[in-house]
Design an enzyme around this catalytic site. Structure first.
Site, mmCIF file in Angstrom:
data_model
loop_
_atom_site.group_PDB
_atom_site.id
_atom_site.type_symbol
_atom_site.label_atom_id
_atom_site.label_comp_id
_atom_site.label_asym_id
_atom_site.label_seq_id
_atom_site.Cartn_x
_atom_site.Cartn_y
_atom_site.Cartn_z
ATOM 1 N N GLU A 62 0.811 -1.222 0.000
ATOM 2 C CA GLU A 62 0.000 0.000 0.000
ATOM 3 C C GLU A 62 0.844 1.271 0.000
ATOM 4 O O GLU A 62 0.508 2.246 -0.665
ATOM 5 C CB GLU A 62 -0.961 0.002 1.196
ATOM 6 C CG GLU A 62 -2.130 -0.973 1.072
ATOM 7 C CD GLU A 62 -1.733 -2.419 1.358
ATOM 8 O OE1 GLU A 62 -0.603 -2.652 1.848
ATOM 9 O OE2 GLU A 62 -2.551 -3.322 1.105
ATOM 10 N N ASP A 86 -10.300 -0.758 4.175
ATOM 11 C CA ASP A 86 -9.950 0.282 5.140
ATOM 12 C C ASP A 86 -8.792 -0.079 6.057
ATOM 13 O O ASP A 86 -7.899 0.715 6.300
ATOM 14 C CB ASP A 86 -11.194 0.600 5.984
ATOM 15 C CG ASP A 86 -12.050 -0.643 6.223
ATOM 16 O OD1 ASP A 86 -11.508 -1.649 6.711
ATOM 17 O OD2 ASP A 86 -13.258 -0.600 5.890
ATOM 18 N N HIS A 131 -11.185 -5.602 8.096
ATOM 19 C CA HIS A 131 -11.958 -5.386 6.868
ATOM 20 C C HIS A 131 -13.200 -4.534 7.103
ATOM 21 O O HIS A 131 -14.058 -4.456 6.234
ATOM 22 C CB HIS A 131 -12.387 -6.735 6.266
ATOM 23 C CG HIS A 131 -11.267 -7.522 5.671
ATOM 24 N ND1 HIS A 131 -10.280 -8.084 6.440
ATOM 25 C CD2 HIS A 131 -10.968 -7.837 4.386
ATOM 26 C CE1 HIS A 131 -9.431 -8.735 5.648
ATOM 27 N NE2 HIS A 131 -9.821 -8.588 4.399
#
Lengths: 327, 385
Positions: A62, A86, A131
């Site tokens: 990420e 998220d 999640h």
């Protein structure tokens, strides 16, 4: 005028497609966004039509996704990156708060960061840990970022395009449990309202309920139920969390005198805290009761079998409504 | 003899006496004594005039560094990140660039900034506390100093991906094909971002050169704390070549970086260049290296000074005379004067400047905060009036 009924997932997909058609500098990047179309299928079909150079399947990292997107933005592109869930945004947190948010400031406005970071957020889908998070306050607290949350298919279509067109970096929150839920009529020829505006989605006279993302639907359900008991709730979909658009909120509170804020994020230092603070600063003498917050508890997100007890629901919103009316 | 385990070399072999000078893989074209060397892969293809130019560049770069250090001692700068000993690595890398290439620096790339035509005075602003970066990155294709260690390597990789999408790689047009160079240090090689940058660059075959100045120290942590193999050897594990060059040899650094940049422009992907050097000074002016390293090491590296070896080469071969060296010294003195006077004249920002450029489009709530603070400040001006 032609309209069609679409889901939030479809609205976002159509909005992304439109933005890519309108501006060749718009790129989409993330894990599994290409052939698979994203784990939620939001980018479905885009790689097929725009090619691998514009819809970029990324390595599984990420910080790498956001950090390379910074470089592409510096080269003049408008990257739209997808964080798959998220809870996986945190490896990119440093790049977001130290680089994305500060580049424009550091460079005295010479380097723009027209980047959108899409984050499916919130719970209610029975997922495993990490999640179902609601990290919005951590980004709304960061100067240099703008943070918005869509709540419905039509907003999904327009807001994603507006976020992409913004020269400022936008954290774009999508209520994942709504992706494939309710459909709405989209009129592509309509003129959307500006991105950084909150919207009154139900008018009422007794209590103002503030919501965004997944809790807008909860608030509307609560308003419907309350009306059966003779209580009139006004519901505002905040849509923008940073900056906040307080105009409609303050206008409403001056009429109702009572406020309930609801979000899935933990209440401690959540958006509700800031909203309560702004409201008492701006219309102290209009308030008939303290601003109440209904949110996720200050626990880590629990195992999914009990997540409905963690998440604010219709009954907890109504309970707060009753408490504020009884004050 | 060092111990050889069945699983490979042990740490003593990697960092022992045989490696202290860079080991057998070190690319060197000019010895510390000032003698030219040939290398089978890398050749220095410029003339002696260019070497005189490099000498000048390094002397001026060192002067930027010593003046800034002195300015910090006099309280004119809050802090300064010194580059003493790394002049050859920076000038060699900086002079290998073409105008269309793009540089992503750390906060120590003063020599590279000089090569890109950034006024050295502009480097002082962030160390003095008057701004976070005074130059326009797009004027010289030289990015702003990045303080979070390694973060810029990802920006460099993404920028290189942008170059690919602009079709400015592998066309064969020397004025069009572009590369990116990402600067970082040995400490940064431990950062996740740097390793992710390697992975993204390799995966997309991005036109980027990873230029690591291994100055042996990350503040007080020696290179042995960061790695158990020579850093350049890591590149192979990521899928692209790595080269260790004598970072105190400006000819070798230039030749190796030039080849790596060309490789990138040609569309052959990333290269890792480990410029093997030594941080002769402190990490910054707030650091005290006597607490953690031996003066013996520093003395050893003094013999490998990057400027002295070029001077020896120029002198021994009758390529430069006292007039040349005197002229360079005069120029350095002028630069020093420019920095001293310019630094003291750098205007402090106004309090209201803190609100400028937070956003491209200022939100109303920030405008209200800004106007409120302005009104608040005015009440003081009135009371003093």
């Amino acid at each position: 005028m032609s309209t069609q009924k679409i889901t939030l997932a479809k609205g976002l997909n159509m909005g992304l497609r439109k933005a890519m058609e309108d501006d060749p500098k718009v790129l989409v990047m993330g894990e599994d966004v290409g052939k698979l179309g994203g784990v939620f299928r939001i980018t479905d079909g885009l790689q097929k039509d725009f090619g691998e150079d514009r819809v970029i399947d990324s390595p599984l990292a990420e910080s790498g996704i956001v950090g390379t997107a910074v470089g592409m933005a510096l080269r003049g592109y408008r990257p739209v990156v997808e964080i798959q869930f998220d809870g996986f945004v945190y490896p990119a947190y440093d790049q977001i708060v130290c680089q994305v948010a500060k580049m424009h400031y550091r460079s005295k406005g010479r380097s723009k960061m027209p980047m959108v970071i899409r984050i499916p957020f919130g719970g209610g889908i029975g997922a495993v840990e990490h999640h179902s998070e609601s990290p919005e306050a951590q980004f709304a607290h960061t100067p240099g970022l703008k943070v918005v949350a869509c709540s419905n298919p039509v907003d999904g279509y327009w807001m994603i395009q507006q976020a992409i067109a913004s020269d400022d970096p936008v954290i774009f929150l999508e209520p994942k449990r709504q992706y494939h839920a309710d459909k709405a009529e989209l009129d592509e020829s309509a003129t959307p309202e500006p991105l950084f505006r909150s919207r009154t989605v139900r008018q009422g006279t007794d209590v103002t309920v503030l919501a965004y993302g997944p809790t807008v639907k909860t608030a509307l359900q609560a308003a419907e139920a309350a009306s059966g008991e003779g209580k009139s709730l006004e519901v505002i979909d905040l849509r923008t969390l940073s900056p906040l658009d307080m105009g409609p909120v303050l206008d409403s509170v001056r009429r109702t005198g009572r406020v309930v804020v609801t979000h899935e994020a933990h209440v401690n230092l959540g958006m509700g805290s800031e909203l309560a603070s702004r409201i008492q600063e701006e219309c102290f003498y209009s308030l008939e009761a303290p601003v109440l917050r209904v949110g996720g508890f200050d626990t880590p997100y629990p195992a999914s079998r009990i997540e409905e007890d963690f998440l604010p629901d219709l009954d907890r919103v109504l309970d707060a409504v009753d408490r504020t009316l009884a004050y | 003899m060092t111990h050889q385990s069945e699983f490979g070399p042990d740490l003593a072999e990697v960092f022992g006496p045989s490696q202290q000078d860079g080991g057998p893989e070190l690319v060197q074209l000019l010895t510390p004594e000032g003698e030219r060397r040939e290398h089978p892969e890398f050749a220095f293809d410029l003339d002696d005039e260019a070497i005189k130019g490099f000498y000048r560049d390094m002397v001026l770069t060192r002067r930027i560094d010593t003046e800034a250090t002195a300015l910090q001692r006099h309280g004119e700068l809050g802090i300064w990140a010194q580059l003493l000993g790394q002049e050859a690595a920076q000038i060699g890398a900086g002079r290998a660039l073409r105008p269309q290439d793009y540089v992503f620096p750390t906060y120590r790339e003063h020599g590279v900034a000089y090569c890109r035509g950034v006024d050295p005075l502009n480097l002082l602003g962030l160390f003095r506390g008057v701004d976070h970066g005074a130059w326009n990155p797009n004027d010289n294709n030289f990015g702003l100093y990045t303080i979070v260690i390694g973060a810029q390597t990802l920006h460099a990789t993404g920028y290189a991906m942008g170059i690919q999408r602009d079709g400015a790689v592998g066309t064969g047009d020397p004025d069009r094909d572009a590369a990116v160079i990402a600067h970082f240090g040995d400490g940064a090689s431990s950062q996740g971002d740097v390793n992710e940058a390697f992975i993204f660059a390799a995966s997309y075959n991005a036109p980027v050169v990873f230029f690591c100045q291994n100055n042996q120290w990350a503040i007080s942590e020696p290179i042995e704390r960061q790695t158990r193999i020579p850093l350049y050897q890591r590149a192979l594990g990521f899928g692209f070549p790595g080269v260790r060059v004598d970072g105190n040899d400006v000819l070798a650094t230039y030749a190796v970086t030039k080849a790596a940049l060309q490789r990138a422009r040609d569309g052959q992907g990333p290269t890792f260049v480990e410029a093997y050097t030594y941080r002769m000074g402190a990490h910054t002016t707030t650091d005290d290296p006597t607490r953690y390293r031996l003066s013996d090491d520093v003395e050893h590296w003094k013999l490998k000074d990057p400027i002295a070896r070029v001077k020896a080469y120029l002198t021994r071969n009758g390529l430069a005379d006292d007039a040349f060296f005197g002229a360079v010294e005069d120029e350095a003195n002028e630069l020093g004067h420019h920095l001293r006077e310019g630094c003291k004249a750098l205007p402090d920002p106004k309090p209201m400047d803190m609100f400028a450029h937070v956003y491209a489009e200022e939100p109303e709530e920030l405008r209200i905060q800004r106007e409120g603070f302005a009104a608040y400040l005015e009440t003081f001006e009135e009371s003093h009036a």
